[in-house]
Motif scaffolding. Structure first.
Motif, PDB file in Angstrom:
ATOM      1  N   THR A   1     -12.641  -4.024   9.911  1.00 45.49           N
ATOM      2  CA  THR A   1     -13.254  -4.889   8.917  1.00 45.49           C
ATOM      3  C   THR A   1     -13.317  -6.312   9.462  1.00 45.49           C
ATOM      4  O   THR A   1     -12.304  -6.873   9.839  1.00 45.49           O
ATOM      5  CB  THR A   1     -12.443  -4.868   7.606  1.00 45.49           C
ATOM      6  OG1 THR A   1     -12.330  -3.515   7.193  1.00 45.49           O
ATOM      7  CG2 THR A   1     -13.124  -5.670   6.525  1.00 45.49           C
TER       8      THR A   1
ATOM      9  N   GLY B   1       0.830  -1.195   0.000  1.00 39.58           N
ATOM     10  CA  GLY B   1       0.000   0.000   0.000  1.00 39.58           C
ATOM     11  C   GLY B   1       0.860   1.238   0.000  1.00 39.58           C
ATOM     12  O   GLY B   1       2.091   1.164  -0.066  1.00 39.58           O
ATOM     13  N   THR B   2       0.213   2.373   0.081  1.00 36.16           N
ATOM     14  CA  THR B   2       0.916   3.650   0.074  1.00 36.16           C
ATOM     15  C   THR B   2       1.848   3.777   1.266  1.00 36.16           C
ATOM     16  O   THR B   2       2.978   4.232   1.136  1.00 36.16           O
ATOM     17  CB  THR B   2      -0.109   4.807   0.106  1.00 36.16           C
ATOM     18  OG1 THR B   2      -0.979   4.670  -1.011  1.00 36.16           O
ATOM     19  CG2 THR B   2       0.586   6.151   0.054  1.00 36.16           C
TER      20      THR B   2
ATOM     21  N   ILE C   1     -12.953  -5.477  -3.441  1.00 34.03           N
ATOM     22  CA  ILE C   1     -13.355  -4.632  -4.567  1.00 34.03           C
ATOM     23  C   ILE C   1     -12.707  -5.130  -5.853  1.00 34.03           C
ATOM     24  O   ILE C   1     -13.349  -5.186  -6.908  1.00 34.03           O
ATOM     25  CB  ILE C   1     -12.996  -3.160  -4.280  1.00 34.03           C
ATOM     26  CG1 ILE C   1     -13.869  -2.638  -3.139  1.00 34.03           C
ATOM     27  CG2 ILE C   1     -13.161  -2.294  -5.529  1.00 34.03           C
ATOM     28  CD1 ILE C   1     -13.433  -1.307  -2.584  1.00 34.03           C
ATOM     29  N   LYS C   2     -11.436  -5.513  -5.783  1.00 33.68           N
ATOM     30  CA  LYS C   2     -10.721  -6.015  -6.959  1.00 33.68           C
ATOM     31  C   LYS C   2     -11.352  -7.318  -7.465  1.00 33.68           C
ATOM     32  O   LYS C   2     -11.554  -7.495  -8.667  1.00 33.68           O
ATOM     33  CB  LYS C   2      -9.246  -6.233  -6.593  1.00 33.68           C
ATOM     34  CG  LYS C   2      -8.343  -6.468  -7.769  1.00 33.68           C
ATOM     35  CD  LYS C   2      -6.898  -6.295  -7.375  1.00 33.68           C
ATOM     36  CE  LYS C   2      -6.251  -7.598  -7.055  1.00 33.68           C
ATOM     37  NZ  LYS C   2      -4.832  -7.507  -6.755  1.00 33.68           N
TER      38      LYS C   2
ATOM     39  N   ARG D   1     -12.035   1.610   8.790  1.00 34.71           N
ATOM     40  CA  ARG D   1     -11.005   0.860   8.079  1.00 34.71           C
ATOM     41  C   ARG D   1     -10.235  -0.054   9.017  1.00 34.71           C
ATOM     42  O   ARG D   1      -9.568  -0.967   8.582  1.00 34.71           O
ATOM     43  CB  ARG D   1     -10.076   1.791   7.314  1.00 34.71           C
ATOM     44  CG  ARG D   1      -9.052   2.451   8.170  1.00 34.71           C
ATOM     45  CD  ARG D   1      -8.176   3.367   7.333  1.00 34.71           C
ATOM     46  NE  ARG D   1      -7.383   4.166   8.211  1.00 34.71           N
ATOM     47  CZ  ARG D   1      -6.226   3.776   8.707  1.00 34.71           C
ATOM     48  NH1 ARG D   1      -5.713   2.638   8.378  1.00 34.71           N
ATOM     49  NH2 ARG D   1      -5.567   4.546   9.535  1.00 34.71           N
TER      50      ARG D   1
ATOM     51  N   TYR E   1     -13.904  -4.198  -9.537  1.00 36.01           N
ATOM     52  CA  TYR E   1     -13.988  -2.766  -9.216  1.00 36.01           C
ATOM     53  C   TYR E   1     -15.404  -2.206  -9.361  1.00 36.01           C
ATOM     54  O   TYR E   1     -15.599  -1.018  -9.571  1.00 36.01           O
ATOM     55  CB  TYR E   1     -12.990  -1.963 -10.070  1.00 36.01           C
ATOM     56  CG  TYR E   1     -11.576  -2.421  -9.829  1.00 36.01           C
ATOM     57  CD1 TYR E   1     -10.854  -1.965  -8.735  1.00 36.01           C
ATOM     58  CD2 TYR E   1     -10.978  -3.345 -10.674  1.00 36.01           C
ATOM     59  CE1 TYR E   1      -9.549  -2.400  -8.497  1.00 36.01           C
ATOM     60  CE2 TYR E   1      -9.682  -3.794 -10.454  1.00 36.01           C
ATOM     61  CZ  TYR E   1      -8.980  -3.319  -9.358  1.00 36.01           C
ATOM     62  OH  TYR E   1      -7.703  -3.760  -9.123  1.00 36.01           O
TER      63      TYR E   1
ATOM     64  N   ARG F   1      -9.652 -11.112   3.707  1.00 33.24           N
ATOM     65  CA  ARG F   1      -9.201 -10.207   2.656  1.00 33.24           C
ATOM     66  C   ARG F   1      -9.361  -8.745   3.073  1.00 33.24           C
ATOM     67  O   ARG F   1     -10.242  -8.402   3.849  1.00 33.24           O
ATOM     68  CB  ARG F   1     -10.022 -10.439   1.397  1.00 33.24           C
ATOM     69  CG  ARG F   1      -9.844 -11.781   0.802  1.00 33.24           C
ATOM     70  CD  ARG F   1     -10.696 -11.880  -0.456  1.00 33.24           C
ATOM     71  NE  ARG F   1     -10.435 -13.126  -1.121  1.00 33.24           N
ATOM     72  CZ  ARG F   1     -11.323 -14.088  -1.249  1.00 33.24           C
ATOM     73  NH1 ARG F   1     -12.527 -13.947  -0.765  1.00 33.24           N
ATOM     74  NH2 ARG F   1     -11.008 -15.195  -1.855  1.00 33.24           N
ATOM     75  N   SER F   2      -8.535  -7.899   2.465  1.00 37.66           N
ATOM     76  CA  SER F   2      -8.688  -6.464   2.676  1.00 37.66           C
ATOM     77  C   SER F   2      -9.870  -5.973   1.852  1.00 37.66           C
ATOM     78  O   SER F   2     -10.309  -6.636   0.897  1.00 37.66           O
ATOM     79  CB  SER F   2      -7.421  -5.729   2.240  1.00 37.66           C
ATOM     80  OG  SER F   2      -7.290  -5.755   0.829  1.00 37.66           O
ATOM     81  N   LEU F   3     -10.376  -4.815   2.205  1.00 37.30           N
ATOM     82  CA  LEU F   3     -11.486  -4.246   1.455  1.00 37.30           C
ATOM     83  C   LEU F   3     -11.070  -4.020   0.000  1.00 37.30           C
ATOM     84  O   LEU F   3     -11.846  -4.263  -0.922  1.00 37.30           O
ATOM     85  CB  LEU F   3     -11.946  -2.932   2.092  1.00 37.30           C
ATOM     86  CG  LEU F   3     -13.137  -2.245   1.449  1.00 37.30           C
ATOM     87  CD1 LEU F   3     -14.335  -3.178   1.370  1.00 37.30           C
ATOM     88  CD2 LEU F   3     -13.488  -0.983   2.218  1.00 37.30           C
ATOM     89  N   TYR F   4      -9.844  -3.606  -0.226  1.00 33.10           N
ATOM     90  CA  TYR F   4      -9.352  -3.419  -1.594  1.00 33.10           C
ATOM     91  C   TYR F   4      -9.412  -4.735  -2.373  1.00 33.10           C
ATOM     92  O   TYR F   4      -9.836  -4.763  -3.524  1.00 33.10           O
ATOM     93  CB  TYR F   4      -7.933  -2.862  -1.599  1.00 33.10           C
ATOM     94  CG  TYR F   4      -7.360  -2.776  -2.993  1.00 33.10           C
ATOM     95  CD1 TYR F   4      -7.765  -1.770  -3.863  1.00 33.10           C
ATOM     96  CD2 TYR F   4      -6.452  -3.719  -3.449  1.00 33.10           C
ATOM     97  CE1 TYR F   4      -7.271  -1.704  -5.155  1.00 33.10           C
ATOM     98  CE2 TYR F   4      -5.951  -3.663  -4.734  1.00 33.10           C
ATOM     99  CZ  TYR F   4      -6.355  -2.648  -5.579  1.00 33.10           C
ATOM    100  OH  TYR F   4      -5.872  -2.589  -6.856  1.00 33.10           O
ATOM    101  N   ASP F   5      -8.985  -5.829  -1.752  1.00 35.68           N
ATOM    102  CA  ASP F   5      -9.029  -7.132  -2.421  1.00 35.68           C
ATOM    103  C   ASP F   5     -10.459  -7.521  -2.795  1.00 35.68           C
ATOM    104  O   ASP F   5     -10.703  -8.082  -3.861  1.00 35.68           O
ATOM    105  CB  ASP F   5      -8.408  -8.228  -1.553  1.00 35.68           C
ATOM    106  CG  ASP F   5      -6.907  -8.098  -1.433  1.00 35.68           C
ATOM    107  OD1 ASP F   5      -6.290  -7.451  -2.313  1.00 35.68           O
ATOM    108  OD2 ASP F   5      -6.348  -8.641  -0.464  1.00 35.68           O
TER     109      ASP F   5
END
Length: 125
Positions: free
Chosen positions: A115, A4-5, A89-90, A112, A94, A83-87
């Protein structure tokens, strides 16, 4: 486990009992480290105040600073979750998630951080 960032999440093992954890390693950027310290303190405070365990907030096992190549990084060790929320969504290409989806996202400032570990099925198109 993911990038991540602010840094990277690694799957780590505690040697005595071979238990797995998620270790979030924060890049040696002062504002990132300051945010990570605050994140760890907030999660610990949630658990201190949540004596009945209703917050479903992720548990911090430990957090610490460490130096590598003269740079001060920060690590937060969490219980392993799903899983992460990003995962999620992916996996869903998306696209947004419907209101009837079985994935509960907590509301409030700590969303955040909290979760839950739920199985996430692929949503129909």
């Amino acid at each position: 486990m993911g990038d991540g960032t602010f840094g990277r999440v690694l799957k780590v093992t505690r040697k005595p009992d071979q238990q797995f954890f998620a270790c979030k390693v924060i890049r040696a950027v002062k504002r990132y480290v300051d945010s990570a310290v605050a994140e760890a303190q907030i999660v610990e405070k949630i658990h201190r105040l949540d004596t009945e365990g209703v917050s479903r907030c992720v548990k911090v096992v430990e957090h610490f600073a460490f130096a590598e190549n003269c740079e001060k990084h920060y690590a937060i060790v969490f219980e392993p979750l799903g899983r992460s929320l990003y995962d999620v969504i992916k996996i869903n290409d998306y696209r947004g998630m419907g209101l009837n989806h079985n994935f509960r996202i907590p509301s409030g400032d700590g969303a955040r951080l909290c979760t839950p570990n739920l199985p996430i099925p692929r949503l129909p198109s």
